[in-house]
Design an enzyme around this catalytic site. Structure first.
Site, PDB file in Angstrom:
ATOM      1  N   TYR A 108       3.022   3.525  -1.918  1.00  0.00           N
ATOM      2  CA  TYR A 108       2.382   4.187  -3.064  1.00  0.00           C
ATOM      3  C   TYR A 108       1.519   5.376  -2.644  1.00  0.00           C
ATOM      4  O   TYR A 108       0.976   6.068  -3.491  1.00  0.00           O
ATOM      5  CB  TYR A 108       1.619   3.195  -3.952  1.00  0.00           C
ATOM      6  CG  TYR A 108       0.584   2.318  -3.275  1.00  0.00           C
ATOM      7  CD1 TYR A 108      -0.502   2.860  -2.602  1.00  0.00           C
ATOM      8  CD2 TYR A 108       0.676   0.931  -3.356  1.00  0.00           C
ATOM      9  CE1 TYR A 108      -1.467   2.049  -2.007  1.00  0.00           C
ATOM     10  CE2 TYR A 108      -0.265   0.106  -2.755  1.00  0.00           C
ATOM     11  CZ  TYR A 108      -1.336   0.679  -2.089  1.00  0.00           C
ATOM     12  OH  TYR A 108      -2.283  -0.126  -1.505  1.00  0.00           O
ATOM     13  N   LYS A 122      -4.559   5.774   1.866  1.00  0.00           N
ATOM     14  CA  LYS A 122      -3.328   5.666   2.653  1.00  0.00           C
ATOM     15  C   LYS A 122      -2.667   7.046   2.804  1.00  0.00           C
ATOM     16  O   LYS A 122      -2.084   7.347   3.858  1.00  0.00           O
ATOM     17  CB  LYS A 122      -2.348   4.685   2.003  1.00  0.00           C
ATOM     18  CG  LYS A 122      -2.849   3.234   1.934  1.00  0.00           C
ATOM     19  CD  LYS A 122      -2.829   2.547   3.270  1.00  0.00           C
ATOM     20  CE  LYS A 122      -3.022   1.038   3.149  1.00  0.00           C
ATOM     21  NZ  LYS A 122      -3.154   0.390   4.461  1.00  0.00           N
TER      22      LYS A 122
HETATM   23  C1  HXC Z   1     -13.266  -4.066  -9.392  1.00  0.00           C
HETATM   24  C2  HXC Z   1     -14.215  -4.509  -7.357  1.00  0.00           C
HETATM   25  C3  HXC Z   1     -13.290  -5.562  -7.112  1.00  0.00           C
HETATM   26  C4  HXC Z   1     -12.307  -5.810  -8.124  1.00  0.00           C
HETATM   27  C5  HXC Z   1     -14.601  -5.415  -5.409  1.00  0.00           C
HETATM   28  N1  HXC Z   1     -14.999  -4.472  -6.258  1.00  0.00           N
HETATM   29  N2  HXC Z   1     -13.555  -6.098  -5.903  1.00  0.00           N
HETATM   30  N3  HXC Z   1     -14.210  -3.771  -8.473  1.00  0.00           N
HETATM   31  N4  HXC Z   1     -12.331  -5.047  -9.232  1.00  0.00           N
HETATM   32  N5  HXC Z   1     -11.393  -6.777  -7.995  1.00  0.00           N
HETATM   33  C6  HXC Z   1     -16.132  -3.568  -6.116  1.00  0.00           C
HETATM   34  C7  HXC Z   1     -17.430  -4.355  -6.120  1.00  0.00           C
HETATM   35  O1  HXC Z   1     -17.816  -4.693  -7.428  1.00  0.00           O
HETATM   36  C8  HXC Z   1     -18.400  -3.366  -5.462  1.00  0.00           C
HETATM   37  O2  HXC Z   1     -18.801  -2.354  -6.357  1.00  0.00           O
HETATM   38  C9  HXC Z   1     -17.490  -2.696  -4.433  1.00  0.00           C
HETATM   39  O3  HXC Z   1     -16.137  -2.909  -4.855  1.00  0.00           O
HETATM   40  C10 HXC Z   1     -17.664  -3.283  -3.055  1.00  0.00           C
HETATM   41  O4  HXC Z   1     -17.440  -4.687  -3.140  1.00  0.00           O
HETATM   42  P1  HXC Z   1     -17.980  -5.704  -2.051  1.00  0.00           P
HETATM   43  O5  HXC Z   1     -17.410  -7.025  -2.348  1.00  0.00           O
HETATM   44  O6  HXC Z   1     -19.471  -5.594  -1.945  1.00  0.00           O
HETATM   45  O7  HXC Z   1     -17.401  -5.060  -0.729  1.00  0.00           O
HETATM   46  P2  HXC Z   1     -16.982  -5.704   0.612  1.00  0.00           P
HETATM   47  O8  HXC Z   1     -17.582  -7.056   0.800  1.00  0.00           O
HETATM   48  O9  HXC Z   1     -17.241  -4.674   1.614  1.00  0.00           O
HETATM   49  O10 HXC Z   1     -15.397  -5.932   0.443  1.00  0.00           O
HETATM   50  C11 HXC Z   1     -14.464  -4.888   0.509  1.00  0.00           C
HETATM   51  C12 HXC Z   1     -13.329  -5.083  -0.506  1.00  0.00           C
HETATM   52  C13 HXC Z   1     -12.747  -6.492  -0.395  1.00  0.00           C
HETATM   53  C14 HXC Z   1     -12.269  -4.020  -0.220  1.00  0.00           C
HETATM   54  C15 HXC Z   1     -13.888  -4.878  -1.878  1.00  0.00           C
HETATM   55  O11 HXC Z   1     -11.733  -6.641  -1.345  1.00  0.00           O
HETATM   56  C16 HXC Z   1     -12.246  -6.825   0.975  1.00  0.00           C
HETATM   57  O12 HXC Z   1     -13.036  -7.132   1.869  1.00  0.00           O
HETATM   58  N6  HXC Z   1     -10.944  -6.798   1.231  1.00  0.00           N
HETATM   59  C17 HXC Z   1     -10.391  -7.073   2.600  1.00  0.00           C
HETATM   60  C18 HXC Z   1      -9.079  -7.730   2.542  1.00  0.00           C
HETATM   61  C19 HXC Z   1      -8.055  -6.977   1.763  1.00  0.00           C
HETATM   62  O13 HXC Z   1      -8.335  -6.338   0.770  1.00  0.00           O
HETATM   63  N7  HXC Z   1      -6.800  -7.055   2.187  1.00  0.00           N
HETATM   64  C20 HXC Z   1      -5.688  -6.420   1.496  1.00  0.00           C
HETATM   65  C21 HXC Z   1      -5.298  -5.172   2.102  1.00  0.00           C
HETATM   66  S1  HXC Z   1      -3.612  -4.845   1.793  1.00  0.00           S
HETATM   67  P3  HXC Z   1     -20.186  -2.438  -7.224  1.00  0.00           P
HETATM   68  O14 HXC Z   1     -20.179  -1.174  -8.009  1.00  0.00           O
HETATM   69  O15 HXC Z   1     -20.072  -3.678  -8.075  1.00  0.00           O
HETATM   70  O16 HXC Z   1     -21.310  -2.545  -6.233  1.00  0.00           O
HETATM   71  C22 HXC Z   1      -3.375  -3.270   1.446  1.00  0.00           C
HETATM   72  C23 HXC Z   1      -1.968  -2.756   1.377  1.00  0.00           C
HETATM   73  C24 HXC Z   1      -1.228  -3.330   0.268  1.00  0.00           C
HETATM   74  O17 HXC Z   1      -4.262  -2.549   1.313  1.00  0.00           O
HETATM   75  C25 HXC Z   1       0.166  -2.721   0.147  1.00  0.00           C
HETATM   76  C26 HXC Z   1       1.067  -3.612  -0.685  1.00  0.00           C
HETATM   77  C27 HXC Z   1       2.350  -2.984  -1.136  1.00  0.00           C
END
Ligand code: HXC
Length: 253
Positions: A142, A157
């Site tokens: 994407y 990305k």
């Molecule tokens: C809306 C969201 C949210 C959601 C988090 N936020 N999740 N907003 N919908 N579902 C917002 C929070 O409210 C906050 O904003 C801000 O994002 C930061 O969130 P935190 O939880 O404090 O951040 P952190 O602990 O640093 O976590 C980072 C993250 C989390 C990206 C948000 O999801 C994470 O750690 N992910 C790691 C694992 C992961 O995502 N793996 C998948 C990658 S795969 P506010 O304004 O409320 O403060 C990929 C490729 C896929 O990327 C390709 C497939 C085809």
């Protein structure tokens, strides 16, 4: 791959862990990084079953000091670094109009800035020690096809893809360092898959139907491609992005 040293960021689960296991099986020394120590330790136990030479390093790719220390520790432990796989990512589905600034920054920081911090830290190490190496970045289709609900990740990305090509040219010409990317489609048993396509969702079956291969990918298939792209067999490939998605992106309506 015997005694090559490979760093895999986000190496404690999903595709990162599958790549770490593949390289370990082939005789490489593997460094896995991740934010959660328990998950790293669990993955380490699993990888140690195929090769005892593994280092796990707890860090956040968003912190350049953390990244610098990880590179130092790898060098001190194994004496060199051969490959860097920038696999750590962050993602969640959110309509663009509802995304907060923090949400935007969290994903850009992990994916784009984190990839940059790791690439520059390892690249500087290679340049200082007059060593050639290879970077492999994990992007997503994407980045060029677009995708609803992932504006933060798509932009990050796309930036990583530009970084891959820029470094391939700049560091390739000057230092013999190569950089390539893999763009996986939906790969089962990964954090991204569980977040973006929950098995209970309507999107799950629609996604399968959209894939010419009529199935989702497996982390081991991405690991096999990563292995090829870092092996001598692909020495002449530089600045390239290989898609592994069963033909899905070509089949978009
Ligand atoms: C809306 C969201 C949210 C959601 C988090 N936020 N999740 N907003 N919908 N579902 C917002 C929070 O409210 C906050 O904003 C801000 O994002 C930061 O969130 P935190 O939880 O404090 O951040 P952190 O602990 O640093 O976590 C980072 C993250 C989390 C990206 C948000 O999801 C994470 O750690 N992910 C790691 C694992 C992961 O995502 N793996 C998948 C990658 S795969 P506010 O304004 O409320 O403060 C990929 C490729 C896929 O990327 C390709 C497939 C085809």
């Amino acid at each position: 791959m015997k005694e090559k040293v490979v760093i895999v960021t986000g190496g404690s689960s999903g595709m990162g862990k599958a790549m770490a296991i593949k390289f370990a099986k082939e005789g490489a020394f593997v460094v896995i990084t991740g934010r959660t120590l328990e998950r790293l330790e669990e993955a380490k136990k699993e990888i140690e079953q195929v090769n005892g030479q593994i280092l796990c390093y707890q860090m956040d790719v968003r912190d350049p000091d953390n990244v610098h220390n990880m590179v130092r520790t790898t060098k001190d432990t194994f004496g060199k670094i051969d490959f860097l796989i920038n696999n750590a990512a962050g993602n969640f589905l959110c309509p663009a109009e509802e995304l907060s600034n923090n949400g935007w920054h969290a994903v850009i920081d992990i994916v784009l800035n984190g990839t940059w911090y790791c690439s520059q830290a390892v690249g500087k190490e290679w340049i200082a020690s007059n060593q050639k190496g290879s970077i492999l970045n994990i992007v997503a289709t994407y980045a060029w096809t677009s995708g609803a609900g992932v504006i933060h990740s798509a932009c990050a990305k796309a930036g990583v893809l530009a970084m891959t090509r820029t470094l391939a040219v700049e560091w390739g010409s000057k230092y013999g360092i190569s950089a390539n990317a893999i763009a996986p489609g939906p790969i089962e048993n990964t954090g991204g898959f569980d977040r973006l396509i929950p098995s209970s969702s309507e999107a799950y079956q629609q996604k399968i139907n959209s894939i010419p291969a009529r199935r989702f990918g497996q982390p081991e298939e991405v690991a096999n491609l990563a292995y090829f792209l870092l092996s001598p067999q692909s020495d002449y490939i530089n600045g390239e992005c290989i898609t592994i998605d069963g033909g899905q992106w070509l089949n978009r309506k």
